[in-house]
Design an enzyme around this catalytic site. Structure first.
Site, PDB file in Angstrom:
ATOM      1  N   ASP A 191     -51.674  47.102  52.026  1.00 56.35           N
ATOM      2  CA  ASP A 191     -52.715  47.816  52.764  1.00 56.35           C
ATOM      3  C   ASP A 191     -53.059  49.096  51.980  1.00 56.35           C
ATOM      4  O   ASP A 191     -53.924  49.081  51.111  1.00 56.35           O
ATOM      5  CB  ASP A 191     -52.178  48.102  54.172  1.00 56.35           C
ATOM      6  CG  ASP A 191     -53.220  48.647  55.116  1.00 56.35           C
ATOM      7  OD1 ASP A 191     -54.409  48.370  54.914  1.00 56.35           O
ATOM      8  OD2 ASP A 191     -52.841  49.351  56.074  1.00 56.35           O
ATOM      9  N   LYS A 196     -55.676  44.285  50.858  1.00 54.69           N
ATOM     10  CA  LYS A 196     -56.860  44.974  51.395  1.00 54.69           C
ATOM     11  C   LYS A 196     -57.294  46.051  50.392  1.00 54.69           C
ATOM     12  O   LYS A 196     -56.891  47.219  50.536  1.00 54.69           O
ATOM     13  CB  LYS A 196     -56.529  45.637  52.735  1.00 54.69           C
ATOM     14  CG  LYS A 196     -56.084  44.688  53.831  1.00 54.69           C
ATOM     15  CD  LYS A 196     -55.771  45.482  55.104  1.00 54.69           C
ATOM     16  CE  LYS A 196     -55.249  44.615  56.221  1.00 54.69           C
ATOM     17  NZ  LYS A 196     -54.830  45.415  57.394  1.00 54.69           N
ATOM     18  N   ASP A 233     -46.891  40.061  61.948  1.00 55.64           N
ATOM     19  CA  ASP A 233     -46.535  40.243  63.350  1.00 55.64           C
ATOM     20  C   ASP A 233     -47.357  41.302  64.057  1.00 55.64           C
ATOM     21  O   ASP A 233     -48.031  42.122  63.435  1.00 55.64           O
ATOM     22  CB  ASP A 233     -45.066  40.642  63.456  1.00 55.64           C
ATOM     23  CG  ASP A 233     -44.832  42.088  63.045  1.00 55.64           C
ATOM     24  OD1 ASP A 233     -45.339  42.483  61.989  1.00 55.64           O
ATOM     25  OD2 ASP A 233     -44.163  42.820  63.806  1.00 55.64           O
ATOM     26  N   GLU A 248     -44.429  39.766  48.854  1.00 54.77           N
ATOM     27  CA  GLU A 248     -44.769  40.579  50.029  1.00 54.77           C
ATOM     28  C   GLU A 248     -45.799  39.852  50.896  1.00 54.77           C
ATOM     29  O   GLU A 248     -46.487  38.930  50.427  1.00 54.77           O
ATOM     30  CB  GLU A 248     -45.381  41.911  49.571  1.00 54.77           C
ATOM     31  CG  GLU A 248     -44.519  43.113  49.811  1.00 54.77           C
ATOM     32  CD  GLU A 248     -44.280  43.491  51.269  1.00 54.77           C
ATOM     33  OE1 GLU A 248     -44.356  42.628  52.174  1.00 54.77           O
ATOM     34  OE2 GLU A 248     -43.995  44.669  51.498  1.00 54.77           O
ATOM     35  N   ASP A 249     -45.922  40.309  52.136  1.00 56.09           N
ATOM     36  CA  ASP A 249     -46.928  39.706  53.010  1.00 56.09           C
ATOM     37  C   ASP A 249     -48.302  40.344  52.818  1.00 56.09           C
ATOM     38  O   ASP A 249     -49.297  39.652  52.667  1.00 56.09           O
ATOM     39  CB  ASP A 249     -46.498  39.768  54.488  1.00 56.09           C
ATOM     40  CG  ASP A 249     -46.154  41.176  54.962  1.00 56.09           C
ATOM     41  OD1 ASP A 249     -46.146  42.126  54.150  1.00 56.09           O
ATOM     42  OD2 ASP A 249     -45.868  41.333  56.167  1.00 56.09           O
ATOM     43  N   PHE A 266     -57.133  44.270  61.000  1.00 54.69           N
ATOM     44  CA  PHE A 266     -55.753  43.997  61.390  1.00 54.69           C
ATOM     45  C   PHE A 266     -55.585  42.520  61.676  1.00 54.69           C
ATOM     46  O   PHE A 266     -56.276  41.941  62.509  1.00 54.69           O
ATOM     47  CB  PHE A 266     -55.335  44.814  62.618  1.00 54.69           C
ATOM     48  CG  PHE A 266     -53.879  44.644  62.922  1.00 54.69           C
ATOM     49  CD1 PHE A 266     -52.921  45.328  62.181  1.00 54.69           C
ATOM     50  CD2 PHE A 266     -53.455  43.769  63.910  1.00 54.69           C
ATOM     51  CE1 PHE A 266     -51.566  45.140  62.422  1.00 54.69           C
ATOM     52  CE2 PHE A 266     -52.095  43.577  64.163  1.00 54.69           C
ATOM     53  CZ  PHE A 266     -51.155  44.270  63.415  1.00 54.69           C
ATOM     54  N   GLY A 325     -41.853  40.092  57.066  1.00 56.64           N
ATOM     55  CA  GLY A 325     -43.197  39.513  57.045  1.00 56.64           C
ATOM     56  C   GLY A 325     -43.445  38.400  56.044  1.00 56.64           C
ATOM     57  O   GLY A 325     -44.265  37.525  56.284  1.00 56.64           O
ATOM     58  N   ARG A 337     -45.406  35.707  64.413  1.00 56.49           N
ATOM     59  CA  ARG A 337     -45.084  35.319  63.030  1.00 56.49           C
ATOM     60  C   ARG A 337     -45.174  33.807  62.831  1.00 56.49           C
ATOM     61  O   ARG A 337     -45.412  33.331  61.731  1.00 56.49           O
ATOM     62  CB  ARG A 337     -43.680  35.789  62.652  1.00 56.49           C
ATOM     63  CG  ARG A 337     -43.510  37.300  62.624  1.00 56.49           C
ATOM     64  CD  ARG A 337     -42.200  37.661  61.903  1.00 56.49           C
ATOM     65  NE  ARG A 337     -41.762  39.013  62.176  1.00 56.49           N
ATOM     66  CZ  ARG A 337     -42.195  40.088  61.519  1.00 56.49           C
ATOM     67  NH1 ARG A 337     -43.084  39.950  60.560  1.00 56.49           N
ATOM     68  NH2 ARG A 337     -41.730  41.286  61.810  1.00 56.49           N
TER      69      ARG A 337
HETATM   70  P1  5GP Z   1     -48.932  49.777  52.996  1.00 54.89           P
HETATM   71  O1  5GP Z   1     -49.536  48.926  51.903  1.00 54.89           O
HETATM   72  O2  5GP Z   1     -50.005  50.465  53.794  1.00 54.89           O
HETATM   73  O3  5GP Z   1     -47.913  50.759  52.497  1.00 54.89           O
HETATM   74  O4  5GP Z   1     -48.116  48.923  54.045  1.00 54.89           O
HETATM   75  C1  5GP Z   1     -48.090  47.573  54.121  1.00 54.89           C
HETATM   76  C2  5GP Z   1     -47.359  47.205  55.410  1.00 54.89           C
HETATM   77  O5  5GP Z   1     -48.171  47.536  56.553  1.00 54.89           O
HETATM   78  C3  5GP Z   1     -47.145  45.703  55.484  1.00 54.89           C
HETATM   79  O6  5GP Z   1     -45.915  45.317  54.902  1.00 54.89           O
HETATM   80  C4  5GP Z   1     -47.233  45.440  56.987  1.00 54.89           C
HETATM   81  O7  5GP Z   1     -45.963  45.641  57.570  1.00 54.89           O
HETATM   82  C5  5GP Z   1     -48.158  46.505  57.519  1.00 54.89           C
HETATM   83  N1  5GP Z   1     -49.562  46.002  57.682  1.00 54.89           N
HETATM   84  C6  5GP Z   1     -50.649  46.457  57.023  1.00 54.89           C
HETATM   85  N2  5GP Z   1     -51.762  45.813  57.408  1.00 54.89           N
HETATM   86  C7  5GP Z   1     -51.371  44.912  58.340  1.00 54.89           C
HETATM   87  C8  5GP Z   1     -52.094  43.920  59.121  1.00 54.89           C
HETATM   88  O8  5GP Z   1     -53.310  43.726  59.026  1.00 54.89           O
HETATM   89  N3  5GP Z   1     -51.347  43.166  59.975  1.00 54.89           N
HETATM   90  C9  5GP Z   1     -49.996  43.324  60.113  1.00 54.89           C
HETATM   91  N4  5GP Z   1     -49.390  42.531  60.990  1.00 54.89           N
HETATM   92  N5  5GP Z   1     -49.291  44.251  59.406  1.00 54.89           N
HETATM   93  C10 5GP Z   1     -49.976  45.029  58.529  1.00 54.89           C
END
Ligand code: 5GP
Length: 182
Positions: free
Chosen positions: A108, A136, A164, A104-105, A157, A49, A170
């Site tokens: 969440d 977020k 993606d 990182e991208d 989302f 990502g 992407r």
């Molecule tokens: P967390 O912070 O919940 O452990 O996970 C983060 C991962 O969840 C990110 O690296 C991504 O792969 C996925 N993710 C979380 N929110 C989104 C979103 O709004 N869009 C996309 N495409 N992936 C997301």
């Protein structure tokens, strides 16, 4: 910018333009350059990502003695007691004693970031900084706060600019949000 993007039967609408993204990339690049002055940092792009964000950010930071490398943070099937376990894959550089900047991208729940940083720290770097394109804060389950975030967004989302849906979207230059997710 497309008015709407349809993918896998879902409709996405514009959320952040390429111009807004580049402005924020420049802002955090300036912060990073200032904070890393005099160091020889190693940037660690988390695939897949973050590859587009990392390419733009790394060029903007423009520290001549820095290096960039790539890794995955992959899930594998744990046992029933270990549950969902993740591991670093493809990081062959020795980061011991180095100033590491993870790119990182999106953050969440924050659970991935927290575990990834713990795994990186086992390799004994001098320091670890965590940069994310999107954060977020309302979704946080552990209070994790990235050191640098280009954007703080509500728990919606989003796709595009590296992010993606089933591996698609992407390559979009702008960021889009799922329609009617207000
Ligand atoms: P967390 O912070 O919940 O452990 O996970 C983060 C991962 O969840 C990110 O690296 C991504 O792969 C996925 N993710 C979380 N929110 C989104 C979103 O709004 N869009 C996309 N495409 N992936 C997301």
């Amino acid at each position: 910018m497309e008015n709407k993007v349809r993918v896998n039967g879902m409709t996405f609408v514009p959320y952040l333009t390429a111009e807004e993204i580049q402005r924020q990339v420049k802002r955090i690049a300036d912060d990073l350059r200032r904070d890393l002055e005099g160091k020889d940092p190693i940037f660690l792009c988390v695939l897949n990502g973050a590859f587009i964000f990392a390419a733009d950010l790394y060029r903007e930071v423009n520290l001549p003695d820095s290096v960039i490398t790539f890794m995955r943070y992959k899930s594998y099937e744990g046992t029933s007691t270990t549950g969902n376990v993740k591991q670093i894959v493809g990081l062959y550089e020795d980061i011991k004693g180095k100033d590491v900047v993870i790119i990182e991208d999106i953050v969440d729940t924050g659970l991935t970031a927290e575990r990834m940083i713990a795994d990186i720290k086992e390799r004994e770097p001098a320091s670890v900084r965590f940069v994310t394109l999107l954060h977020k804060p309302e979704s946080s389950r552990n209070g994790f706060k990235p050191d640098y975030a280009a954007f703080e967004i509500p728990p919606k989302f989003i796709i595009g600019y590296g992010l993606d849906l089933d591996g698609k979207t992407r390559g979009l230059k702008d960021i889009y949000v799922l329609e009617n997710e207000d």
